[in-house]
Design a protein around this motif. Structure first.
Motif, PDB file in Angstrom:
ATOM      1  N   GLN A  25      14.162 -90.538 -93.911  1.00  0.00           N
ATOM      2  CA  GLN A  25      14.856 -90.967 -92.694  1.00  0.00           C
ATOM      3  C   GLN A  25      16.363 -90.843 -92.857  1.00  0.00           C
ATOM      4  N   LEU A  29      18.858 -89.052 -90.460  1.00  0.00           N
ATOM      5  CA  LEU A  29      19.635 -89.958 -89.604  1.00  0.00           C
ATOM      6  C   LEU A  29      20.751 -90.707 -90.336  1.00  0.00           C
ATOM      7  N   SER A  32      23.975 -91.049 -88.553  1.00  0.00           N
ATOM      8  CA  SER A  32      23.882 -91.505 -87.162  1.00  0.00           C
ATOM      9  C   SER A  32      24.130 -93.012 -87.100  1.00  0.00           C
ATOM     10  N   SER A  33      24.077 -93.553 -85.900  1.00  0.00           N
ATOM     11  CA  SER A  33      24.254 -95.001 -85.738  1.00  0.00           C
ATOM     12  C   SER A  33      23.123 -95.785 -86.396  1.00  0.00           C
ATOM     13  N   ALA A  34      21.975 -95.152 -86.604  1.00  0.00           N
ATOM     14  CA  ALA A  34      20.839 -95.825 -87.246  1.00  0.00           C
ATOM     15  C   ALA A  34      20.987 -95.872 -88.764  1.00  0.00           C
ATOM     16  N   ALA A  82      11.965 -89.291 -88.286  1.00  0.00           N
ATOM     17  CA  ALA A  82      13.387 -89.326 -87.926  1.00  0.00           C
ATOM     18  C   ALA A  82      13.779 -88.136 -87.045  1.00  0.00           C
ATOM     19  N   LYS A  86      16.048 -91.904 -83.564  1.00  0.00           N
ATOM     20  CA  LYS A  86      16.064 -93.277 -84.084  1.00  0.00           C
ATOM     21  C   LYS A  86      14.788 -94.019 -83.710  1.00  0.00           C
ATOM     22  N   LYS A  87      14.323 -93.857 -82.472  1.00  0.00           N
ATOM     23  CA  LYS A  87      13.123 -94.568 -82.025  1.00  0.00           C
ATOM     24  C   LYS A  87      11.896 -94.128 -82.823  1.00  0.00           C
ATOM     25  N   HIS A 143      15.001-102.303 -82.639  1.00  0.00           N
ATOM     26  CA  HIS A 143      15.692-101.025 -82.450  1.00  0.00           C
ATOM     27  C   HIS A 143      14.825-100.016 -81.691  1.00  0.00           C
TER      28      HIS A 143
END
Length: 172
Positions: A25, A29, A32-34, A82, A86-87, A143
């Protein structure tokens, strides 16, 4: 001894696999913001794996021979989920952590039914790690895991994989 060997072997394999999932992940990501949320959960999983590495030595338990497979499969699952965004990563987290916390609960019941005083240290460790996994599960839900594409199908497929991995890692 056989029960303890199985518990430590499978939990070591599970924490190893969780580390590989979070590594996958983060590869996708991490920037990223995650990224910070995933990194926080991964850091706890690293502590879990370190503890099970120590328990493997202390109890003289051999690891599952499937570790090389879990190494690749875990990373692919993490990176693949990923790639859904994010989801998708959070949906993977929810599915895995729910499976693992349920598995830990089953182990806790087994140890309590056996000799809770004899296994006091191991029970404390497993309870703490179960609580951490539940926290990761809840973070995933917070999240937007349930908003992932085909969430229920994804969750079911991942949980079936977890059940198979648990079954095999206890025995092989």
């Amino acid at each position: 001894k056989a029960v303890i060997d199985r518990i430590i072997r499978v939990d070591h394999a599970g924490e190893f696999g969780a580390n590989r999932i979070y590594a996958g992940q983060m590869a996708v990501l991490g920037r990223s913001s995650a990224g910070p949320v995933i990194q926080q959960m991964w850091n706890q999983e690293k502590d879990h794996l370190k503890k099970f590495n120590e328990l493997m030595v202390a109890y003289r338990v051999r690891p599952t021979i499937l570790l090389p497979f879990w190494n690749v499969a875990g990373f692919v699952l993490g990176a693949g989920s990923a790639l859904l965004g994010k989801k998708g990563a959070m949906a993977c987290t929810v599915a895995v952590e729910e499976s693992i916390s349920d598995h830990y609960n089953s182990q806790i019941r087994t140890l309590v039914e056996g000799d809770p005083e004899k296994y006091k240290e191991l029970l404390q460790i497993i309870k703490q790690f179960r609580d951490d996994e539940r926290e990761h599960h809840d973070i995933g839900l917070e999240h937007d895991a349930e908003a992932a594409p085909a969430y229920s199908v994804l969750k079911t497929a991942i949980q079936l994989g977890c059940k198979a991995a648990i079954f095999l890692s206890e025995r092989i």
